[in-house]
Design a protein around this motif. Sequence first.
Motif, short mmCIF file in Angstrom:
data_model
loop_
_atom_site.label_atom_id
_atom_site.label_comp_id
_atom_site.label_asym_id
_atom_site.label_seq_id
_atom_site.Cartn_x
_atom_site.Cartn_y
_atom_site.Cartn_z
N SER A 126 41.19 46.16 38.25
CA SER A 126 42.58 45.88 38.61
C SER A 126 42.68 44.36 38.61
O SER A 126 41.66 43.68 38.53
CB SER A 126 42.93 46.48 39.99
N GLY A 176 42.18 40.86 39.36
CA GLY A 176 41.31 40.21 40.32
C GLY A 176 39.98 40.89 40.54
O GLY A 176 39.12 40.35 41.24
N SER A 232 40.37 33.73 50.68
CA SER A 232 40.63 32.96 49.46
C SER A 232 39.44 33.01 48.51
O SER A 232 39.59 32.69 47.33
CB SER A 232 40.96 31.51 49.81
N LEU A 285 45.24 48.72 48.26
CA LEU A 285 45.41 47.96 49.49
C LEU A 285 45.65 48.84 50.70
O LEU A 285 45.62 48.37 51.83
CB LEU A 285 46.56 46.96 49.32
N GLY A 294 41.27 37.25 44.94
CA GLY A 294 42.69 37.11 44.68
C GLY A 294 43.48 38.30 45.20
O GLY A 294 43.31 38.71 46.35
N LYS A 295 44.31 38.89 44.35
CA LYS A 295 45.12 40.04 44.75
C LYS A 295 44.27 41.25 45.11
O LYS A 295 44.73 42.14 45.84
CB LYS A 295 46.09 40.41 43.63
N ALA A 296 43.03 41.30 44.62
CA ALA A 296 42.16 42.45 44.86
C ALA A 296 41.24 42.27 46.07
O ALA A 296 40.49 43.19 46.40
CB ALA A 296 41.31 42.72 43.62
N ARG A 297 41.30 41.11 46.71
CA ARG A 297 40.30 40.78 47.74
C ARG A 297 40.22 41.82 48.85
O ARG A 297 39.12 42.09 49.38
CB ARG A 297 40.63 39.39 48.31
N HIS A 335 41.17 45.10 48.68
CA HIS A 335 41.20 46.49 48.23
C HIS A 335 40.12 47.30 48.94
O HIS A 335 39.01 46.81 49.21
CB HIS A 335 40.98 46.57 46.72
#
Length: 227
Positions: A27, A29, A151, A170, A191-194, A196
Motif C-alpha cells: 500500500s 508507504g 515520522s 488503519l 508515512g501513510k502506512a506507519r 497500519h
Amino acid sequence: MRPSPPPLLPQMELGLTDTRPSRVTLSPGAVLLRGFALPESTELLDAILHLTALSPFRTMQTPGGGRMSVAMSNCGPLGWVTDRSGYRYTPTDPETLAAWPDMPPAWHALAARAAKAAGFDNFSPNACLINRYEPHTRMALHQDKDEGDFSQPIVSVSLGLPIAFLWGGLKRSTAPHSILLEHGDVLVWGGKARLHYHGVKPLADGIHPLTGRARFNLTFRFVAPRS
C-alpha cells in the motif's frame, strides 16, 4: 497424521533465477524488498546468537496477564518490553538488569539502506526487537504505536522459515491481506502506512537449512526520547 513436509526453499537459495519482482508495494508507504538481506543473512544469524547470549529470549507477559507465544529479546539503546504494567521501551533488560546489547553497526546500516531503498531517507533506528518464532506461534494484528514518533518507518527483516504476513489498514476492522515473507526479505512501512495494523499467521512447521524449525525477525524502530 503425517507430518507436514518441509517448505520449499526460495528460488534464490536453490541457486535458481527468481523471476518475481524484487520490489512489491503493499500500500502507499509499505514496500516489500525481496531478498534484500539475503547476502548478509548468515552474519545476521551469527549476531543473533551472540546478542541473545547476553539478553536471552523470553516470552513476555501481556498487560492482560497472558503470555506472548513469540520469544523476544532486544538490542540497541532501547528495548521493547511488556508486562502487567503495560507496553513500553526501557534502556535496560528487566531480566538481566543490564543495558540491552549494543546494536551491531552492520544491522544499523542494513536498516538504513532498506529504508532508503523504500523511499525513506536518514532512518536511524535506536531499537531493534529480535523475535523467534517456532511452529504454530503467531502475532495478532496490532499497530506499532509505542514509539512516540511516527515520522520514521519500521524496517522488518525475515530470517529462516517462511511465514504469511498479514497487512491490514488503519482500522482493526479492515480485513488484512496475506503475503509470504521468506528468508532475507525486508519489509518497510512508514508515512501513510506507519500505523497500519499488521501481524503474522501461525508459523507452519518445517526445516530451514540455517535456522532449523524456527523463524527470526528483526524489527528496527526509532523511539522518540522522553522529554
